[in-house]
Enzyme design. Structure first.
Site, mmCIF file in Angstrom:
data_model
loop_
_atom_site.group_PDB
_atom_site.id
_atom_site.type_symbol
_atom_site.label_atom_id
_atom_site.label_comp_id
_atom_site.label_asym_id
_atom_site.label_seq_id
_atom_site.Cartn_x
_atom_site.Cartn_y
_atom_site.Cartn_z
ATOM 1 N N SER A 162 -9.610 -10.455 -0.946
ATOM 2 C CA SER A 162 -9.543 -10.574 0.489
ATOM 3 C C SER A 162 -10.487 -11.413 1.285
ATOM 4 C CB SER A 162 -9.405 -9.222 1.066
ATOM 5 O OG SER A 162 -10.912 -8.622 0.983
ATOM 6 N N HIS B 5 -3.011 -7.230 -1.893
ATOM 7 C CA HIS B 5 -2.798 -8.518 -0.731
ATOM 8 C C HIS B 5 -1.840 -9.507 -1.360
ATOM 9 C CE1 HIS B 5 -5.656 -8.035 2.377
ATOM 10 N NE2 HIS B 5 -6.672 -7.262 1.488
ATOM 11 N N LYS C 95 0.691 -3.177 3.936
ATOM 12 C CA LYS C 95 0.397 -4.499 4.262
ATOM 13 C C LYS C 95 1.542 -5.382 4.367
ATOM 14 C CE LYS C 95 -4.526 -4.808 2.803
ATOM 15 N NZ LYS C 95 -5.344 -3.836 1.865
HETATM 16 C C1 LIG Z 1 -6.099 -2.619 1.433
HETATM 17 C C2 LIG Z 1 -6.328 -2.463 0.187
HETATM 18 C C3 LIG Z 1 -6.340 -1.122 -0.480
HETATM 19 C C4 LIG Z 1 -6.167 -0.097 0.534
HETATM 20 O O1 LIG Z 1 -4.860 0.105 0.790
HETATM 21 P P1 LIG Z 1 -4.478 1.734 1.768
HETATM 22 O O2 LIG Z 1 -2.725 1.698 1.300
HETATM 23 O O3 LIG Z 1 -4.689 0.817 2.988
HETATM 24 O O4 LIG Z 1 -5.502 2.562 1.523
HETATM 25 C C5 LIG Z 1 -6.473 -1.169 -1.751
HETATM 26 N N1 LIG Z 1 -6.900 -2.056 -2.519
HETATM 27 C C6 LIG Z 1 -6.862 -3.584 -2.082
HETATM 28 C C7 LIG Z 1 -6.911 -4.737 -2.880
HETATM 29 C C8 LIG Z 1 -6.603 -3.681 -0.645
HETATM 30 O O5 LIG Z 1 -6.765 -4.913 -0.169
#
Ligand SMILES: *Cc1c(COP(=O)(O)O)cnc(C)c1O
Length: 396
Positions: free
Chosen positions: A183, A211, A242
């Site tokens: 990220s 992501h 996301k």
């Molecule tokens: C955002 C993210 C998470 C967490 O996801 P949520 O559903 O918001 O708990 C887990 N792993 C990665 C790589 C992320 O970018």
């Protein structure tokens, strides 16, 4: 009795403030989308949401959520295995399996829970978890909860991964765990090479697609599509928070027996509430939208190239991206904060990151592009970057 802890916390909080690390939350008064309003009514363009496909305020999803509430109610008031599973939960698990071409799927309240509950039910002292150094906090926590031996390799460094695999050769099972897209830089894990090494050293492969799903690969189906690695990745985890609509919810998808064991033993699944019907119903509609057309993914990719090309032409130092994350490198922590606040005055919402979130001396502005951005949004952001960049002497 609170007195002593209160004093301690007050001190600690002021240390966080003094170090410039205190997190202030901006209050948004509109739905999440490209053009938002914050607290005082100031309109800003949002370039720091994970709203990659622009679905957060999608009319069809809002309607599907409302319909699911009418037909399936507001809340589940139960964990899945007691009385928390509806037909739409099973349908959504099937839709996730179809999307990732896997055998079965288990839903969680968040991907944080999917990762937190993944390793402990499957691995023990005799086993090895080999983890990329830049993996998400939830993978790190999931690994911590498991008694398996831990190995860490430098970000996307295949020679270092091979070293770990050799060191772990005597363990019973080995699993390599990696984010699909990291990220902070927006770089992608070399999943084809990871699978080659996994096959050479008899290891499993787990990829967190949070992501990358909806973003990487010719039709945005994630890293397995990007690298043609279907069938070689044993476990995917991902989020509905996301690209996939942005509400909340997570999943683990992969081999049938693994998913079955997680349903029996994964603690965030066994001891936490089921996904709300509105989210399950809307997520089904979301997979339908993605199946009907690739338009949102194509628009996202066009926006990424448009933005990056113009920023490079303007003289900005941009990390080569393989995702919808674009890191504008400024290197200096103070500068990244000044830059971000000047951008907000210009009506562009971006975030500056600096140590310890990124390595020392690698401060940056992280821009996240979206299919929800129109050309005029991108042009305004680029013009503001150029204006502030000249003002702060980052470009000429
Ligand atoms: C955002 C993210 C998470 C967490 O996801 P949520 O559903 O918001 O708990 C887990 N792993 C990665 C790589 C992320 O970018």
């Amino acid at each position: 009795m609170y007195g002593k802890l209160k004093d301690f916390l007050t001190d600690e909080l002021s240390r966080i403030r003094d170090a410039g690390l205190y997190k202030n939350e901006r209050i948004i008064t509109t739905p999440q989308r490209a053009d938002i309003r914050i607290g005082d009514g100031q309109p800003v363009l949002n370039f720091c949401a994970n709203n990659y496909l622009g679905l957060s305020d999608n009319r069809r999803l809002i309607k599907a959520a409302q319909e699911a509430m009418e037909t399936h109610g507001y809340g589940m008031s139960s964990v899945r295995f007691i009385c928390g599973t509806q037909d739409i939960h099973k349908q959504l698990e099937a839709a996730v399996s179809e999307y990732f071409r896997t055998e079965d799927t288990i839903l969680y309240a968040a991907c944080f829970d999917a990762n937190g509950g993944l390793f402990e039910p499957l691995f023990s002292e005799e086993d090895a978890i080999i983890s990329d150094a830049l993996n998400h906090a939830s993978i790190i926590d999931g690994v911590r909860l498991c008694k398996a031996r831990r190995y860490r390799y430098a970000n996307a460094d295949m020679a270092d991964l091979e070293r770990c695999l050799k060191e772990a050769a005597s363990q019973r099972f080995r699993i390599i765990a990696t984010d699909g897209v990291f990220s902070m830089d927006g770089n992608i894990a070399p999943v084809d090479e990871i699978c080659n090494l996994a096959e050479k050293y008899d290891a499993l492969v787990m990829v967190d697609e949070s992501h990358s799903a909806g973003v990487t690969g010719p039709t945005g189906h994630g890293v397995a599509e990007q690298f043609g690695c279907y069938g070689r990745i044993d476990i995917f985890t991902g989020t509905l928070g996301k690209s996939f609509g942005g509400a909340m919810g997570g999943f683990t998808t992969g081999k049938k027996e693994i998913i079955d064991m997680l349903r029996q033993r994964s603690r965030p699944y066994l001891f936490s509430n089921s996904l709300a019907p509105s989210i399950a119903g809307a997520s089904l509609e979301m997979f339908k939208i993605l199946k009907e057309s690739n338009a949102l993914h194509s628009k996202l990719m066009a926006n990424v190239s448009y933005f990056c090309d113009r920023m490079l032409a303007a003289g900005f130092d941009i990390k080569p991206t393989q995702s919808a994350i674009c890191a504008v490198m400024l290197y200096d922590a103070r500068l990244s904060q000044d830059f971000a606040s000047r951008m907000q005055e210009e009506g562009i919402y971006v975030t500056g990151f600096y140590y310890p979130v990124v390595p020392k001396g690698e401060a940056r502005i992280r821009v996240q592009l979206s299919a929800g951005h129109e050309k005029e949004h991108l042009d305004k952001a680029i013009a503001s970057f150029i204006k502030v960049g000249k003002e702060l002497k980052c470009i000429r």
